[in-house]
Scaffold this active site. Structure first.
Site, PDB file in Angstrom:
ATOM      1  N   GLU A 126       5.799 -15.299   2.158  1.00  0.00           N
ATOM      2  CA  GLU A 126       6.996 -15.069   2.970  1.00  0.00           C
ATOM      3  C   GLU A 126       6.983 -13.623   3.435  1.00  0.00           C
ATOM      4  O   GLU A 126       6.593 -12.737   2.673  1.00  0.00           O
ATOM      5  CB  GLU A 126       8.272 -15.273   2.148  1.00  0.00           C
ATOM      6  N   ILE A 150       0.874  -1.180   0.000  1.00  0.00           N
ATOM      7  CA  ILE A 150       0.000   0.000   0.000  1.00  0.00           C
ATOM      8  C   ILE A 150       0.911   1.230   0.000  1.00  0.00           C
ATOM      9  O   ILE A 150       1.916   1.280   0.729  1.00  0.00           O
ATOM     10  CB  ILE A 150      -0.908   0.016   1.264  1.00  0.00           C
ATOM     11  N   TYR A 170      -1.511 -10.568   8.688  1.00  0.00           N
ATOM     12  CA  TYR A 170      -1.675 -11.944   8.202  1.00  0.00           C
ATOM     13  C   TYR A 170      -2.295 -12.830   9.287  1.00  0.00           C
ATOM     14  O   TYR A 170      -3.177 -13.638   8.998  1.00  0.00           O
ATOM     15  CB  TYR A 170      -0.326 -12.520   7.749  1.00  0.00           C
ATOM     16  N   ASN A 206       8.889  -7.564  10.102  1.00  0.00           N
ATOM     17  CA  ASN A 206       7.747  -6.813   9.570  1.00  0.00           C
ATOM     18  C   ASN A 206       6.503  -7.088  10.422  1.00  0.00           C
ATOM     19  O   ASN A 206       5.554  -7.752  10.004  1.00  0.00           O
ATOM     20  CB  ASN A 206       7.516  -7.193   8.101  1.00  0.00           C
TER      21      ASN A 206
END
Ligand SMILES: CC(C)(COP(=O)(O)OP(=O)(O)OC[C@H]1O[C@@H](n2cnc3c(N)ncnc32)[C@H](O)[C@@H]1OP(=O)(O)O)[C@@H](O)C(=O)NCCC(=O)NCCS
Length: 150
Positions: A109, A78, A121, A114
């Site tokens: 992955e 984004i 996720y 992060n």
């Protein structure tokens, strides 16, 4: 007050100039060049790419490879100016829905550092599947995440 228009549509070659700007800002030295996206759109029979348009302008994108009944997220981004406003969530939901019509499993992955992406996720049902050691060019490990699709 005018309402915003949000669309998620198949990525087109005409989106790539804007995608390249976003890609350079977000991924810097790891940015994919336009020719890689062109290959994905025009040559790769396994590739399924989508752009998220806000008021007609590309502000995000996601890519999938689908091989038989297995989906893998190849890229997801984004525009920095619009991060944290729920657009990534919308795009990932779209991608999971699209994959669930065709596949039994989806994986990706992500850099171990992060945390915001990992949190997104997990929110969408992905679980940890293992670690790829020194997967990235700077030596960072990749966390493999996956989920079944219904
Ligand atoms: C990861 C990315 C696509 C998420 O898109 P986004 O539009 O910023 O995310 P959203 O606003 O939809 O947030 C959805 C969820 O992500 C997580 N999240 C997003 N930003 C976060 C932050 N700064 N800190 C912690 N969690 C965050 C949260 O779980 C959030 O859900 P919540 O608001 O209900 O808590 C986007 O931040 C991005 O492009 N990052 C850089 C590129 C990248 O890392 N891509 C993924 C590579 S695997």
């Amino acid at each position: 007050m005018a309402t915003e228009s949000i669309e998620i549509i198949p990525m087109r070659a005409g989106h790539l100039d804007k995608i390249n700007v976003i890609e350079q800002q977000v991924f810097t030295s790891e940015a994919w060049p336009i020719k890689t996206y062109l290959y994905e759109l025009k040559e790769n029979q396994f590739a399924h790419y989508f752009s998220l348009l806000k008021d007609g302008l590309v502000i995000g994108y996601i890519g999938l490879w689908i091989v038989i009944d297995d989906a893998q997220i190849t890229t997801f981004c984004i525009d920095r100016a619009y991060q944290g406003e729920g657009y990534g969530d919308k795009l990932l939901s779209h991608c999971i829905h699209y994959a669930s019509m065709r596949c039994i499993r989806i994986s990706l992955e992500v850099r171990e550092s992060n945390h915001s992406a990992i949190r997104l996720y997990r929110k969408h049902g992905f679980v940890d599947g293992g670690v790829r050691k020194a997967y990235y060019g700077d030596g960072e490990n990749a966390l493999v995440m996956w989920r079944y699709l219904s």
